[in-house]
Design a protein around this motif. Structure first.
Motif, short mmCIF file in Angstrom:
data_model
loop_
_atom_site.label_atom_id
_atom_site.label_comp_id
_atom_site.label_asym_id
_atom_site.label_seq_id
_atom_site.Cartn_x
_atom_site.Cartn_y
_atom_site.Cartn_z
N VAL B 52 0.82 -1.21 0.00
CA VAL B 52 0.00 0.00 0.00
C VAL B 52 0.85 1.26 0.00
O VAL B 52 0.37 2.34 -0.30
CB VAL B 52 -0.95 0.04 1.21
CG1 VAL B 52 -1.99 -1.05 1.10
CG2 VAL B 52 -0.19 -0.07 2.51
N THR B 68 -3.08 3.13 -4.74
CA THR B 68 -3.48 2.91 -3.35
C THR B 68 -4.56 3.91 -2.99
O THR B 68 -4.39 5.12 -3.15
CB THR B 68 -2.28 3.09 -2.41
OG1 THR B 68 -1.32 2.09 -2.70
CG2 THR B 68 -2.70 2.96 -0.96
N ARG B 73 -4.59 -1.46 -1.86
CA ARG B 73 -4.05 -1.47 -3.21
C ARG B 73 -5.16 -1.87 -4.17
O ARG B 73 -5.78 -2.93 -4.02
CB ARG B 73 -2.89 -2.47 -3.28
CG ARG B 73 -1.96 -2.26 -4.46
CD ARG B 73 -1.12 -1.03 -4.32
NE ARG B 73 -0.29 -0.80 -5.50
CZ ARG B 73 0.11 0.40 -5.89
NH1 ARG B 73 -0.23 1.47 -5.19
NH2 ARG B 73 0.87 0.54 -6.95
#
Lengths: 417, 458
Positions: B52, B68, B73
């Motif tokens: 992320v 992100t 994600r």
């Protein structure tokens, strides 16, 4: 002797109040950072820091004006270290910071009392036997009444208080060791002291407090060497220590487990290397400049305010700051070494060097243990980690170093020659 | 008192050891910090195993391929884009080792030892990344493969930009099939076949043999070979041909992809000269696509019989090559002999809008003499004109070589190959198409190449 006078170490007094202002400003910043770290702004933290800053000013003013002391470097270092601990502890739980502050106050009171007591060397010589007896009794009590917390049976629970007698015995150990070894060259004294050492370290082994036992052992080595100056004493002692450690590693699975993961933490990142790997990841994540107070992840780990607090400092204050912080202990050691040359009595010299050595060695065990430079032993970071017994013991040891400074008992404070 | 000063040496030693420990720790940190920070349990960078801390990944036209959002994600909203760009982007768990997300972790997170992960904390994500690929072209290629296993790679032979890198089978990262590890349908789904695949080159290897012949046999253009379907190797064994080509010159032999002719050329070149050409063309080395490394080709005819060398000369025997290495070589033929360095990441930008220097190595490598490259180019152009049919590849000025690589004795298991390029300044693209169990090369892989190239021209 003429030459010696010429080379006499000159310690230029710092402007104490300018230093104190600098420290206070730093602490004010810590107070606001710490108070803002939790979801709701914590006024308790501001209060805790305000009280702490006031105490520092009161202490310095009283001893500057009423007792004409001019040397406050050691206390300032301790204030600085304590404030970092307070900030981190309070940013997680403000109530714990209040408790910690009370322990700092207790530590300072012990420090003040001890500094006065150590001024009277004759009294100290008389007290060494009673102190030795108290130390042995405290350890014996721990062995009998001790409660096992986190693998070491070194805690005594008294109502809502838990104390760690082995921490308090540290200061007694230095006291007894220095007082016994000061004049003696008699075999009787030496044997008595050796007996005392064996009892202390032995009890710590039985309690499975391996880290503290090691610190005592290093303290003993320094004491022995400061006394005799004989390298053979040290070699024998190290030999005996290594043999003893080998036996312990062989027979104690708990210790073996801790040593077997040493330098293999990444392979055991979810078991025995959990703490070390998380701290190293924290060091890398924080970088040299840090993420800011409250922004790190090491703080969420178990023991983050005790054993792992160096990881929190590095991640949130930055690695550079973390290094400067632990270099304070080198500063304390160097000042003890310089003091020891000029000290009024060898009692002071020995006590100061042994005390500073134990503090520095404990720091090394802590920060290098959690970063896998040394095996993990689970000791606290002096003056910074949460915990009352440890805090009081640190201030007590600092008193020995303070006592070795010629300026302490000189009513002119060394400012005027 | 002097005595006491000396006795303090023990503490001096502890001080020195302490500082030594700090130096050791600092050096370990400086050396390893980027490795430590990328541990998947570092929740500054990963959440639930997903990177992320990475910034947004864009294709060449600014289409978002991965980003992100709210600490998670997310991949393209378009399922086909997710499928066709999977192997380039990489999966969230890092099973696809050649994905840009795992190979450019440090750049994507913008990690620097100086300020740690501070920027990720500040912006909620790291640096943005722009790729050379065109997701629309990737979609066309994915559709053209039509579920068959294989790969399509397209590169700009002037610049090295990889426009298309599709590998099949693929899977949807938003809906990972439960039988991905068991079903033969998903065999090798984690492999980017363009970079990591290893294939028997079949007749496409005749380009290598031809290159070696041009450089080593002076009168190669005046030579003639007669094909009677089977060539009996004088020292024993035989080479079979796919047809009965009769009498042919060098150019005709390549257009016919005549095994008889090329086996004889390979045997004449011999072990040393043929191996040297293979090595010089970079086919036995790993190709670097920026930080991503391709698989390493295998070519070994040392101390082998003439029959084996003959088979190796027509792309069979034990030879296995990486598609990207062959694509790079094809690009060099198109580019007057110079191979450019393929790359897939164009640039990074911090969330503050600051661009990062990628240090792309734009220095190409001379693989062929200019005359050799030009000769091969005209022969490949002739292949299309006389064999594959220019009308099948309208407006492309196509130069190509097909291949039908046998992997066992069953014809339907053959690997279909089609490699080549457009000899046109305006569309400077080289390509490789591979279809496993694809059958005859030009008739199966050729149309896939045409669809992708036509989409590029539009």
């Amino acid at each position: 002797m003429a030459e010696k006078t010429k080379n006499k170490v000159k310690i230029k007094p710092l402007n104490n109040f300018a230093m104190l202002i600098a420290i206070s400003v730093f602490e004010a910043v810590l107070a606001f950072s710490s108070a803002s770290a939790s979801k709701e702004f914590s006024f308790l933290m501001i209060g805790v820091f305000a009280l702490f800053i006031a105490l520092q000013w009161a202490y310095t003013a009283i001893f500057y004006f009423a007792f004409h002391r001019r040397n406050f470097e050691l206390e300032f270092i301790a204030f600085f270290l304590c404030s970092i601990g307070l900030c981190i502890i309070g940013s997680i739980e403000p109530k714990d910071a209040l408790k910690q502050l009370i322990m700092i106050i207790a530590g300072m009171l012990i420090f003040i009392t001890l500094v006065f007591l150590l001024g009277d060397t004759d009294l100290c010589m008389k007290l060494r036997m009673p102190v030795a007896i108290v130390a042995v009794l405290a350890l014996a009590a721990t062995l009998v009444l001790g409660k096992e917390i986190n693998g070491a049976k070194n805690w005594i629970v008294l109502g809502s208080f838990t104390i760690q007698p082995s921490e308090l015995v540290k200061a007694m150990f230095i006291f007894v060791g220095s007082a016994t070894l000061e004049k003696i060259q008699t075999t009787k004294n030496l044997w008595a002291f050796l007996g005392f050492v064996v009892v202390c370290i032995g009890s710590l082994f039985v309690m499975r407090d391996f880290g503290t036992a090691l610190i005592f052992f290093v303290g003993f080595l320094i004491l022995a060497f400061m006394n005799s100056g004989d390298i053979r004493t040290v070699i024998y002692s190290v030999g005996a220590g290594l043999l003893g450690s080998a036996l312990i590693i062989r027979f104690k699975p708990y210790v073996t487990a801790r040593f077997s993961v040493y330098r293999h933490v990444w392979e055991n990142y979810n078991e025995s290397g959990y703490q070390q790997t998380r701290v190293l990841v924290g060091l890398a994540s924080g970088g040299l400049l840090g993420l800011g107070i409250g922004a790190g992840n090491v703080r969420y780990l178990w023991a983050s305010t005790t054993d792992l607090i160096f990881g929190v400092i590095c991640e949130e204050f930055g690695y550079i700051f973390g290094i400067l912080t632990v270099l304070c202990f080198v500063g304390i050691a160097v000042s003890a070494l310089i003091n020891s040359v000029a000290a009024k009595s060898t009692f002071y010299s020995i006590a100061a060097v042994a005390g500073a050595g134990m503090l520095l060695f404990q720091t090394a065990l802590n920060i290098f243990g959690i970063t896998d430079v040394l095996p993990l032993t689970g000791v606290t970071l002096p003056f910074i980690s949460q915990g009352g017994s440890s805090m009081m013991s640190c201030w007590a040891i600092l008193a020995f170093i303070k006592a070795s400074d010629v300026r302490t008992y000189n009513m002119n404070g060394g400012a005027k020659k | 008192m002097k005595r006491i000063a000396k006795r303090g040496i023990f503490l001096w030693l502890i001080c020195a050891a302490f500082i030594g420990g700090l130096v050791f720790l600092t050096v370990s940190l400086a050396v390893n910090s980027d490795k430590w920070v990328m541990k998947y349990y570092n929740t500054h960078v990963y959440s639930d195993g997903e990177l992320v801390g990475a910034g947004t990944v864009y294709d060449r036209n600014g289409v978002v391929l991965a980003e992100t959002k709210n600490g998670e994600r997310q991949y393209s909203e378009n399922k086909k884009v997710r499928l066709s760009t999977l192997h380039v982007i990489g999966d969230p768990k890092g099973f696809i080792s050649t994905g840009v997300q795992s190979n450019y972790q440090a750049e994507l997170t913008g990690y620097k030892l100086l300020y740690g992960v501070y920027n990720i904390k500040k912006y909620g994500k790291g640096n943005d990344m722009k790729l050379t690929i065109d997701s629309e072209i990737c979609n066309v290629a994915y559709d053209a493969l039509n579920g068959r296993k294989g790969t399509v790679g397209v590169m700009n032979y002037k610049t090295g930009e990889i426009i298309c890198a599709v590998s099949s089978p693929s899977y949807d990262v938003n809906n990972i099939p439960s039988d991905i590890n068991t079903s033969s349908k998903y065999e090798g789904a984690y492999i980017n076949r363009l970079f990591s695949g290893m294939y028997t080159p079949g007749s496409t290897f005749k380009l290598v043999t031809a290159a070696s012949a041009i450089e080593n046999i002076a009168d190669i253009n005046e030579r003639e070979w007669t094909c009677n379907k089977i060539y009996k190797v004088p020292s024993g064994g035989k080479i079979e041909c796919n047809g009965n080509h009769g009498k042919q010159n060098f150019e005709e032999a390549l257009a016919n992809s005549c095994n008889v002719a090329f086996a004889q050329i390979a045997i004449e070149l011999g072990e040393e000269r043929l191996s040297q050409t293979v090595n010089e063309l970079g086919l036995t080395k790993s190709v670097s696509i920026g930080k991503i490394k391709s698989s390493v080709g295998e070519f070994d005819i040392k101390d082998k019989s003439d029959e084996d060398i003959g088979w190796a000369g027509i792309g069979q025997f034990t030879t296995m090559l990486s598609p990207i290495a062959l694509l790079r070589m094809t690009g060099a033929i198109a580019n007057g002999g110079t191979a450019v360095n393929p790359y897939i990441v164009t640039s990074f930008a911090t969330q503050a809008g600051e661009a990062l220097n990628l240090d792309l190595n734009m220095q190409g490598e001379q693989l062929f003499e200019k005359t050799t490259a030009d000769k091969l180019k005209s022969m490949m152009r002739n292949n299309v004109k006389s064999n594959y049919g220019d009308y099948n590849y309208k407006g492309l000025s196509l130069c190509a070589k097909s291949g039908t690589a046998q992997i066992d004795n069953i014809a339907s298991h053959d690997t279909a190959w089609f490699i080549g390029f457009c000899d046109d300044e305006k569309i400077p693209y080289c390509f490789v198409v591979i279809i496993e169990h694809g059958g005859f090369g030009s008739s199966n892989a050729g149309p896939v190449a045409n669809k992708v190239l036509q989409a590029l021209v539009d």
